[in-house]
Design a protein around this motif. Structure first.
Motif, mmCIF file in Angstrom:
data_model
loop_
_atom_site.group_PDB
_atom_site.id
_atom_site.type_symbol
_atom_site.label_atom_id
_atom_site.label_comp_id
_atom_site.label_asym_id
_atom_site.label_seq_id
_atom_site.Cartn_x
_atom_site.Cartn_y
_atom_site.Cartn_z
ATOM 1 N N LEU A 368 0.738 -1.184 -0.058
ATOM 2 C CA LEU A 368 -0.107 -0.105 -0.194
ATOM 3 C C LEU A 368 0.764 1.414 0.096
ATOM 4 O O LEU A 368 0.462 2.212 -0.548
ATOM 5 N N GLN A 393 -2.180 7.634 -1.569
ATOM 6 C CA GLN A 393 -2.184 6.151 -0.988
ATOM 7 C C GLN A 393 -1.208 5.806 -0.279
ATOM 8 O O GLN A 393 -1.313 4.965 0.804
ATOM 9 N N LEU A 395 0.591 7.792 1.937
ATOM 10 C CA LEU A 395 0.590 8.259 3.137
ATOM 11 C C LEU A 395 -0.522 7.569 3.755
ATOM 12 O O LEU A 395 -0.220 7.556 5.016
ATOM 13 N N ALA A 396 -1.482 7.441 3.191
ATOM 14 C CA ALA A 396 -2.640 6.659 3.835
ATOM 15 C C ALA A 396 -2.254 5.172 4.430
ATOM 16 O O ALA A 396 -2.300 4.658 5.435
ATOM 17 N N ILE A 399 -0.071 5.891 7.516
ATOM 18 C CA ILE A 399 -1.032 6.278 8.747
ATOM 19 C C ILE A 399 -1.299 5.123 9.063
ATOM 20 O O ILE A 399 -1.647 4.583 10.371
ATOM 21 N N SER A 400 -2.278 4.221 8.160
ATOM 22 C CA SER A 400 -2.902 3.073 8.625
ATOM 23 C C SER A 400 -1.998 2.335 9.384
ATOM 24 O O SER A 400 -2.315 1.653 10.596
ATOM 25 N N VAL A 403 -1.198 3.332 12.844
ATOM 26 C CA VAL A 403 -2.031 3.377 13.740
ATOM 27 C C VAL A 403 -2.516 1.875 14.488
ATOM 28 O O VAL A 403 -2.463 1.623 15.403
ATOM 29 N N ASP A 444 -3.061 6.231 18.976
ATOM 30 C CA ASP A 444 -2.929 7.286 18.150
ATOM 31 C C ASP A 444 -1.998 8.139 18.181
ATOM 32 O O ASP A 444 -1.404 8.955 17.260
ATOM 33 N N ALA A 447 1.102 6.836 16.517
ATOM 34 C CA ALA A 447 0.801 7.120 14.982
ATOM 35 C C ALA A 447 1.059 8.401 14.810
ATOM 36 O O ALA A 447 1.544 8.598 13.594
ATOM 37 N N LEU A 448 0.559 9.451 15.542
ATOM 38 C CA LEU A 448 0.927 10.802 15.235
ATOM 39 C C LEU A 448 2.315 11.075 15.219
ATOM 40 O O LEU A 448 2.838 11.943 14.144
ATOM 41 N N THR A 451 3.835 9.345 11.907
ATOM 42 C CA THR A 451 3.380 9.878 10.611
ATOM 43 C C THR A 451 3.782 11.264 10.468
ATOM 44 O O THR A 451 3.525 12.036 9.585
ATOM 45 N N GLN B 155 -4.235 -3.372 -5.362
ATOM 46 C CA GLN B 155 -2.724 -3.343 -4.764
ATOM 47 C C GLN B 155 -1.714 -3.451 -5.720
ATOM 48 O O GLN B 155 -0.558 -3.721 -5.370
ATOM 49 N N ARG B 169 -2.861 6.472 -7.520
ATOM 50 C CA ARG B 169 -2.910 5.002 -7.372
ATOM 51 C C ARG B 169 -3.782 5.088 -5.907
ATOM 52 O O ARG B 169 -3.874 5.694 -5.006
ATOM 53 N N TRP B 170 -4.609 4.080 -5.960
ATOM 54 C CA TRP B 170 -5.729 3.733 -4.967
ATOM 55 C C TRP B 170 -6.215 2.451 -4.580
ATOM 56 O O TRP B 170 -6.868 1.872 -5.793
ATOM 57 N N LYS B 175 -7.144 1.337 4.502
ATOM 58 C CA LYS B 175 -8.185 1.685 5.448
ATOM 59 C C LYS B 175 -7.926 3.128 5.922
ATOM 60 O O LYS B 175 -6.805 3.477 6.041
ATOM 61 N N PHE B 176 -8.944 3.945 6.015
ATOM 62 C CA PHE B 176 -8.513 5.338 6.517
ATOM 63 C C PHE B 176 -9.769 5.896 7.397
ATOM 64 O O PHE B 176 -10.046 6.957 7.550
ATOM 65 N N MET B 182 -8.458 12.011 15.812
ATOM 66 C CA MET B 182 -7.036 11.691 15.030
ATOM 67 C C MET B 182 -7.066 12.487 13.710
ATOM 68 O O MET B 182 -5.824 12.984 13.543
ATOM 69 N N LEU B 186 -3.918 15.014 13.193
ATOM 70 C CA LEU B 186 -3.236 14.940 12.101
ATOM 71 C C LEU B 186 -3.087 16.272 11.143
ATOM 72 O O LEU B 186 -1.902 16.695 10.612
ATOM 73 N N THR B 189 -0.392 18.298 12.708
ATOM 74 C CA THR B 189 1.013 17.716 12.551
ATOM 75 C C THR B 189 1.521 17.703 11.061
ATOM 76 O O THR B 189 2.458 17.919 10.937
ATOM 77 N N LEU B 190 0.503 17.758 10.184
ATOM 78 C CA LEU B 190 0.988 17.930 8.667
ATOM 79 C C LEU B 190 0.817 18.987 8.173
ATOM 80 O O LEU B 190 1.185 19.411 7.028
ATOM 81 N N ALA B 203 -6.200 12.184 0.332
ATOM 82 C CA ALA B 203 -6.339 10.610 0.916
ATOM 83 C C ALA B 203 -7.800 10.691 1.712
ATOM 84 O O ALA B 203 -8.416 9.924 1.598
#
Lengths: 458, 395
Positions: A368, A393, A395-396, A399-400, A403, A444, A447-448, A451, B155, B169-170, B175-176, B182, B186, B189-190, B203
């Motif tokens: 991923l 994707q 970065l997602a 993050i996933s 977490v 969390d 994870a923060l 990320t 994938q 791409r996705w 999962k998000f 959170m 985020l 922080t970003l 995303a």
């Protein structure tokens, strides 16, 4: 811009750790790198020859399976294939986890980073399930022993390795005017020759042309591999006559020594020195490295005859290497390794991972994030630009993972307020310190931190 | 000030919740065309001779003693559709699904899945030149592209879209599902790092649009096709692709695997064909009115042997079939020049002889739907390709 232990551990290592001290100076980093490979001794990875199932064995199983179709032996042949597949996946898992555990627990993080860098420089991709488990052994054989040695030795080890001969199709190349070429009507496959000049040695724009590629391909003829006989040199497949590559004439002898001496020679050319130095600087320091940094590294390369310890040393001794600007982003594999390292994860929490956890917490997340383990798209390997990795994707995926996965590797997650310091160091930005404190859960909060740009940029 | 006040008071950080881009989907730039192109890569080599059977060819029956099971649905006098594709018959009848037969890539002789797929996706025999995939090169010739214009889904690595032109791409299974707290943290922080912030915004936007669609579908029991598909399935990819294509995306590509039918093909192929049918129907249903502006091309790396083998399957071959669908193409027909199945007519006396190049088919679609010039197609997208005559499926 001088030595900084945080930069040493992150930009040139596998990250900060609560249990392993960061390097204290450049000399100690180079001293470790020039010394014995302790991580390989602690967490061994078998080489190509010692890895089973071998390609010859797999080939024989597949043949037996084809021949058994429709006979009484069909079920037994199928079961043998299934057993082989289980063994292949065990080998792959062991090799992947060992590579990860070495990075997570390394005292000498620079060696791990250099191994990944050079394995990428000399990318080999296993074709399909039956070859994929052999890439880590290729790295163990041809790459890792040379990361602090002579570049020419690495080049020779790579070019003579079964996995490279298979991947860049040297196994399909014949001298068209060699006895076997004349008999079979087959000819050159220029794949390995082209990538040697374009990617591995001289570099695009280094002044070679198509004639040099063809000459290089002719020079390599005779060298081949098959699963039964291993790596071979056969004079009757070698193109007769002397070859001239980039203005230099190599021996007309049809002998393996002709190939190795040509590789020795091209490996220490100034064009190669400049290409290699630039690539190292781009990987470790910046996509637009200081020209003076590259010049210093190139000089060290030429003066030492391609001694990679000297070239790496020239990089570390240049002030530009310690720029406070964090211009690079951790690639996914090192992102995961650095995350686990910051959590103080021990090798004995990594190595026993079963297939399900291995997939859930490592191989699927890597895919991923855009970096399926040892499976880049082509021989040019992984992208260098941070923007290629920090996609929606990608970065997602990070993050996933951040977490969901850290809790699988430790008994208790750390207090995020302390973890900020452990993972990022004393320069953590105030908004991150605030966020780690404001998170609803330990997961969390951790994870923060993982990320945050402060952790991901190096 | 307590920490919540610090965050939500807005004074210190200036991010009030209402204006938070992490909490509301952002608008994405639009693509330069109105038509849509979906490329489905059928990995494993689909048996075109079984999917769309040349029942009228005098040599067919002898070559396929068991696979020719008499159950094909008639497509005119000559052709028969594999029963696994029967769900597509309404599309065929509506002129929205058709077949181009006896086609291949320029790959010959090797019959390796990996080389075949590399060539199919590179659109060229030069697979190691670093030139990327042909869909990416196509995007490079058109100004005004944004990443949102093209999506690689799933994938699986889609080399066909790889290259310097921006694309997204996705994998819908990414999962998000983050808690609101959170998300807010985020964002904090970003926030100051544009690269991280923008990637996270997109995303969040993609993940939210998926969630919204899933909720909308749950509220509408009659519309079964919109029910959330099984995670990881092709229908799931198709559903996601349709949702993006209804918005600003113009090109999408993903894989449907499972075509390598060396044995007991009659057991395995129907399931894969049904999955492909459902994938196409999911696209049709999800696209709604946009289906009329859409071309779907299903391409495979090569065909399979003309003769059935000893284990009621087929082995790696050369010529095959390309299934196409969508309202932007003329369906209800099998196009291409049929070479015949007599032994002398086969490629190397074993495979269906290719009489057309799948790249030319795609090249004509690009000219027709996206306004590329023949020169762009023959020099940049597929260097060295001869487009030949227009295939009969263009509107």
């Amino acid at each position: 811009m001088t030595f900084d232990p945080i930069i040493a551990a992150t930009r040139f290592g596998t990250g900060l750790s609560p249990v392993i001290e960061p390097p204290w100076d450049t000399e100690s980093m180079l001293g470790k790198l020039g010394g014995p490979d302790q991580a390989a001794a602690l967490m061994p990875i078998a080489g190509f020859e010692a890895t089973t199932p071998t390609l010859a064995f797999i080939g024989a199983l597949n043949k037996a399976d084809r021949e058994a179709r429709g006979t009484d032996g069909e079920a037994a042949a199928k079961e043998a294939i299934r057993q082989k597949n289980r063994e292949l996946s065990d080998v792959s898992r062991h090799n992947t986890l060992s590579t990860l555990a070495r990075c997570v627990t390394a005292q000498d993080g620079l060696r791990e980073r250099l191994t990944l860098f050079w394995a990428d420089h000399f990318t080999v991709i296993g074709r399909g399930f039956n070859q994929r488990h052999l890439v880590t052994p290729y790295i163990a054989d041809a790459i890792r022993p040379h990361v602090a040695g002579r570049f020419a030795d690495m080049v020779k080890a790579v070019v003579m390795h079964p996995m490279m001969l298979l991947y860049l199709e040297q196994t399909r190349s014949l001298g068209p005017s060699s006895p076997q070429g004349l008999k079979s009507g087959r000819g050159l496959n220029e794949n390995l020759a082209r990538e040697l000049l374009e990617l591995h040695l001289i570099g695009v724009g280094g002044g070679y042309d198509q004639t040099d590629v063809t000459q290089m391909a002719e020079l390599l003829t005779g060298l081949s591999y098959n699963a039964v006989h291993g790596v071979t040199y056969r004079a009757q497949q070698a193109e007769p006559g002397a070859e001239v590559v980039m203005g230099r004439r190599y021996s007309a002898d049809s002998a393996l020594a002709t190939i190795t001496s040509a590789l020795e020679d091209i490996a220490i050319r100034p064009e190669t020195a400049a290409h290699i130095s630039r690539k190292l600087a781009v990987h470790f320091v910046s996509d637009t490295p200081d020209p003076d940094l590259i010049a210093g590294m190139s000089r060290a390369f030429v003066d030492s005859g391609g001694d990679l310890l000297a070239v790496t040393g020239a990089m570390l001794q240049h002030p530009a290497a310690w720029s406070p600007v964090r211009a690079k982003v951790r690639q996914p594999f090192i992102f995961i390794a650095a995350g686990l390292r910051a959590l103080g994860v021990r090798a004995d929490r990594i190595m026993p991972l079963g297939n399900g956890q291995f997939k859930r917490h490592l191989t699927d997340p890597l895919r991923l994030m855009g970096q399926p383990f040892e499976q880049p798209v082509g021989p040019d390997g992984w992208a260098e630009e941070p923007a290629a990795w920090i996609t929606p994707q990608g970065l997602a995926g990070r993050i996933s993972w951040a977490v969901a996965s850290p809790a699988e590797f430790v008994d208790t997650l750390p207090d995020p307020r302390k973890f900020v310091q452990t993972a990022v160091g004393p320069t953590a930005p105030p908004e991150l310190i605030f966020a780690a404190d404001a998170a609803e859960s330990l997961a969390d909060g951790v994870a923060l931190v993982l990320t945050s740009p402060a952790f991901q940029r190096i | 000030m307590d920490r919540r006040g610090f965050l939500f008071g807005g004074a210190a950080l200036g991010c009030s919740l209402a204006a938070s881009p992490f909490m509301t989907p952002v608008a994405l730039a639009s693509g330069p065309w109105d038509n849509r192109l979906v490329i489905i890569v059928l990995r494993g080599a689909m048996d075109g001779l079984d999917a769309v059977r040349p029942l009228g060819d005098p040599d067919y029956a002898a070559l396929r003693p068991t696979l020719n099971d008499g159950k094909a649905l008639a497509l005119g006098d000559f052709w028969g559709l594999h029963p696994g594709l029967s769900d597509l018959m309404p599309l065929w009848q509506a002129g929205q699904m058709g077949v181009m037969h006896a086609v291949s890539t320029p790959y010959r002789d090797g019959r390796s899945h990996f080389d075949g797929q590399d060539i199919l996706e590179a659109g060229s025999l030069q697979i190691n030149g670093g030139a990327g995939g042909w869909l990416n090169r196509m995007m490079s010739v058109v100004p005004g592209m944004t990443a949102e214009t093209a999506y690689a889904l799933g994938q699986e690595n889609m080399a066909i879209l790889q290259g310097p032109a921006p694309h997204l791409r996705w994998a819908p299974e990414a999962k998000f599902d983050l808690s609101p707290q959170m998300r807010r943290l985020l964002e904090l922080t970003l926030h100051d790092d544009a690269m991280f912030r923008d990637a996270a915004l997109q995303a969040v936007s993609i993940a939210d649009s998926l969630a919204t669609e899933a909720m909308a579908a749950e509220g509408d029991d009659l519309d079964m096709m919109m029910a959330p598909a099984k995670p990881g399935s092709e229908a799931n990819l198709a559903q996601f692709a349709a949702a993006r294509l209804r918005e600003d995306t113009r090109i999408a590509s993903f894989s449907v695997n499972g075509w390598d039918t060396h044995q007991a093909q009659a057991n395995s192929l129907p399931k894969t064909l049904q999955r492909l049918s459902q994938t196409i129907l999911t696209l049709r249903d999800g696209l709604g009115p946009v289906w009329d502006k859409t071309a779907v091309l299903c391409m495979t790396e090569f065909g399979r042997t003309a003769r059935e083998n000893g284990t009621r399957g087929t082995d790696h071959g050369t010529g095959g079939a390309m299934i196409y669908a969508g309202g932007a193409l003329r369906g209800g027909q099998v196009v291409g020049r049929w070479p015949g199945l007599a032994e002398a007519d086969l490629f190397e006396r074993r495979d269906l002889m290719p009489t057309g190049d799948v790249r030319a088919a795609a090249g004509w679609v690009m000219q027709n739907l996206f306004g590329l010039t023949a020169t762009q197609v023959q020099q940049i997208v597929f260097p060295g390709l001869d487009l030949g005559n227009a295939p009969g499926f263009l509107l």
